[in-house]
Design a protein around this motif. Structure first.
Motif, PDB file in Angstrom:
ATOM      1  N   TYR A 294       4.269   2.912   4.411  1.00 17.88           N
ATOM      2  CA  TYR A 294       4.920   3.947   5.228  1.00 17.88           C
ATOM      3  C   TYR A 294       5.981   3.350   6.151  1.00 17.88           C
ATOM      4  O   TYR A 294       5.915   2.170   6.523  1.00 17.88           O
ATOM      5  CB  TYR A 294       3.872   4.692   6.064  1.00 17.88           C
ATOM      6  N   PRO A 295       6.984   4.149   6.538  1.00 19.14           N
ATOM      7  CA  PRO A 295       7.970   3.679   7.515  1.00 19.14           C
ATOM      8  C   PRO A 295       7.282   3.350   8.839  1.00 19.14           C
ATOM      9  O   PRO A 295       6.468   4.127   9.327  1.00 19.14           O
ATOM     10  CB  PRO A 295       8.909   4.886   7.682  1.00 19.14           C
ATOM     11  N   GLN A 309       1.933  13.558   4.699  1.00 11.80           N
ATOM     12  CA  GLN A 309       2.911  13.292   5.746  1.00 11.80           C
ATOM     13  C   GLN A 309       2.499  12.129   6.651  1.00 11.80           C
ATOM     14  O   GLN A 309       3.031  11.967   7.740  1.00 11.80           O
ATOM     15  CB  GLN A 309       3.145  14.553   6.584  1.00 11.80           C
ATOM     16  N   GLY A 310       1.558  11.307   6.169  1.00  8.37           N
ATOM     17  CA  GLY A 310       1.138  10.143   6.937  1.00  8.37           C
ATOM     18  C   GLY A 310       0.411  10.494   8.218  1.00  8.37           C
ATOM     19  O   GLY A 310       0.482   9.747   9.198  1.00  8.37           O
ATOM     20  N   ALA A 311      -0.314  11.611   8.229  1.00  5.53           N
ATOM     21  CA  ALA A 311      -1.035  12.029   9.430  1.00  5.53           C
ATOM     22  C   ALA A 311      -2.121  11.015   9.779  1.00  5.53           C
ATOM     23  O   ALA A 311      -2.907  10.629   8.918  1.00  5.53           O
ATOM     24  CB  ALA A 311      -1.644  13.408   9.224  1.00  5.53           C
ATOM     25  N   ASN A 312      -2.152  10.591  11.038  1.00  3.67           N
ATOM     26  CA  ASN A 312      -3.119   9.602  11.480  1.00  3.67           C
ATOM     27  C   ASN A 312      -3.766  10.066  12.783  1.00  3.67           C
ATOM     28  O   ASN A 312      -3.102  10.150  13.822  1.00  3.67           O
ATOM     29  CB  ASN A 312      -2.430   8.252  11.679  1.00  3.67           C
ATOM     30  N   LEU A 313      -5.058  10.408  12.723  1.00  2.49           N
ATOM     31  CA  LEU A 313      -5.754  10.931  13.895  1.00  2.49           C
ATOM     32  C   LEU A 313      -5.947   9.861  14.960  1.00  2.49           C
ATOM     33  O   LEU A 313      -5.954  10.160  16.158  1.00  2.49           O
ATOM     34  CB  LEU A 313      -7.115  11.512  13.479  1.00  2.49           C
ATOM     35  N   GLU A 314      -6.131   8.622  14.535  1.00  2.00           N
ATOM     36  CA  GLU A 314      -6.355   7.543  15.498  1.00  2.00           C
ATOM     37  C   GLU A 314      -5.167   7.402  16.452  1.00  2.00           C
ATOM     38  O   GLU A 314      -5.340   7.205  17.649  1.00  2.00           O
ATOM     39  CB  GLU A 314      -6.582   6.224  14.756  1.00  2.00           C
ATOM     40  N   MET A 345       3.278   3.673  -5.707  1.00  2.00           N
ATOM     41  CA  MET A 345       1.878   3.413  -5.375  1.00  2.00           C
ATOM     42  C   MET A 345       1.347   4.430  -4.377  1.00  2.00           C
ATOM     43  O   MET A 345       0.193   4.876  -4.472  1.00  2.00           O
ATOM     44  CB  MET A 345       1.724   1.978  -4.846  1.00  2.00           C
ATOM     45  N   PHE A 346       2.187   4.822  -3.416  1.00  2.00           N
ATOM     46  CA  PHE A 346       1.779   5.853  -2.464  1.00  2.00           C
ATOM     47  C   PHE A 346       1.497   7.165  -3.188  1.00  2.00           C
ATOM     48  O   PHE A 346       0.493   7.836  -2.908  1.00  2.00           O
ATOM     49  CB  PHE A 346       2.864   6.055  -1.402  1.00  2.00           C
TER      50      PHE A 346
END
Length: 363
Positions: A294-295, A309-314, A345-346
């Motif tokens: 990811y960017p 969309q690369g959502a990251n809860l942390e 790969m993503f």
């Protein structure tokens, strides 16, 4: 032959999960090696008020809560779940028109999916994705907070084919000789390659394998210790000055019937609610924490779960909101995508996750 890139995705477009996961059930490990169910109990507690607000609060905090504790004769505990992967060329679940879609657009989308999933089979990209998932199985990432309780940790993966025949078993000591990191995928011992190979074969349709994954956590002592199953969200749970319901835990099975006779000395002040467990979604989130493409990775230096969309809860952010970095944007030209590339790969991992990709904004 190069395919025409999609200007927009069809209004109805979804991919089924290629990952089939069971809940992870907890069990006690006793001194003699016997295993017994590790249960969730509901009980009352008198805590203290520790709220970071200006208004006045009392000192006591009376509440009903749930806890999961090892047996008093336990020297450890375990968690066990089952896992299977489906062929990735069966991922497309629905591709149907909206108001502004025509048959040519749908045909083009199906051609893109068919071309990409065909290119994925036997690719280096699929091997890389599979070995990253295998790393997260064998390093115990899916244990979440329970990893911190281990004096010693062992992960065992038993693999069987569709006929139930044993095709392999591997054992990992993540903090010992196996040395598997949570933040990179550079170390690829034989255990990772063996499990990764079977995952890749399953996704390619070359074989069908079941994985039984067991973590055995040695506590380093005998006694009753709190462990950490998943928590349940309960809307409108009781609260107030006279006490509330603090923390519902995820459990499997049926609860013990309450004794409703409050005048009786037999009132069950501690009630068994079921067997403690980690949800399949939480295990799946840990296994797909492999996105280093990811960017912003060069700055963040940590893998994130594969999300469109690369959502990251942390970190409470979406790392793939930039144009042409989300799975929705990449999917528009998937038929021309190299599965060995970062985006390739993503997208392999995103199809394994499944999800709804339909574009509604244009309808």
């Amino acid at each position: 032959m190069k395919l025409e890139p999609m200007k927009k995705l069809p209004a109805v477009l979804s991919f089924q999960r290629a990952t089939v996961i069971s809940h992870g059930e907890f069990f006690n490990i006793l001194e003699d090696g016997a295993e017994t169910p590790l249960t969730v109990i509901r009980h009352g507690i008198r805590g203290t008020q520790n709220v970071n607000k200006k208004e006045e609060h009392g000192v006591s905090n009376m509440q009903i809560t749930e806890s999961a504790m090892t047996d008093r004769n336990a020297i450890g505990f375990g968690i066990r779940f089952a896992l299977r992967y489906l062929p990735i060329d069966e991922a497309l679940h629905a591709c149907a028109p909206g108001k502004k879609d025509d048959e040519e657009n749908l045909r083009n989308m199906r051609n893109h999916v068919r071309a990409f999933t065909k290119a994925v089979k036997g690719s280096k990209g699929l091997k890389e994705v599979s070995e990253r998932v295998a790393t997260n199985i064998l390093n115990g990432r899916w244990l979440w907070r329970n990893r911190s309780l281990a004096s010693d940790l062992t992960i065992i993966v038993k693999m069987t084919n569709e006929n139930g025949e044993n095709v392999g078993e591997v054992t990992s000591k993540p903090a010992g000789e196996t040395k598997l990191s949570y933040n990179n995928f550079e170390n690829r011992p034989g255990e990772v390659k063996e499990v990764g190979e079977k995952i890749a074969e399953s996704l390619s349709g070359e074989g069908s394998y079941n994985f039984q994954v067991t973590a055995r956590v040695d506590l380093g002592f005998k006694g009753s210790l709190e462990v950490h199953p998943s928590q349940n969200y309960v809307e409108g749970k009781p609260s107030g000055k006279k006490g509330g319901f603090a923390r519902p835990l995820f459990k499997i099975g049926h609860p013990e019937k309450p004794n409703m006779d409050e005048s009786s000395t037999n009132l069950n002040d501690v009630r068994t609610m079921g067997v403690a467990a980690i949800r399949d979604q939480k295990i799946g989130n840990a296994l797909r924490t492999i996105d280093t493409w990811y960017p912003g990775f060069e700055k963040n230096k940590k893998p994130i779960p594969v999300e469109p969309q690369g959502a990251n809860l942390e970190q409470m952010t979406c790392f793939r909101k930039q144009r042409n970095s989300s799975a929705f944007d990449i999917a528009k030209d998937m038929g021309n995508l190299d599965p060995d590339s970062k985006n390739g790969m993503f997208l392999i991992a995103a199809l394994m996750r499944g999800g709804v990709y339909g574009s509604e904004s244009e309808d």
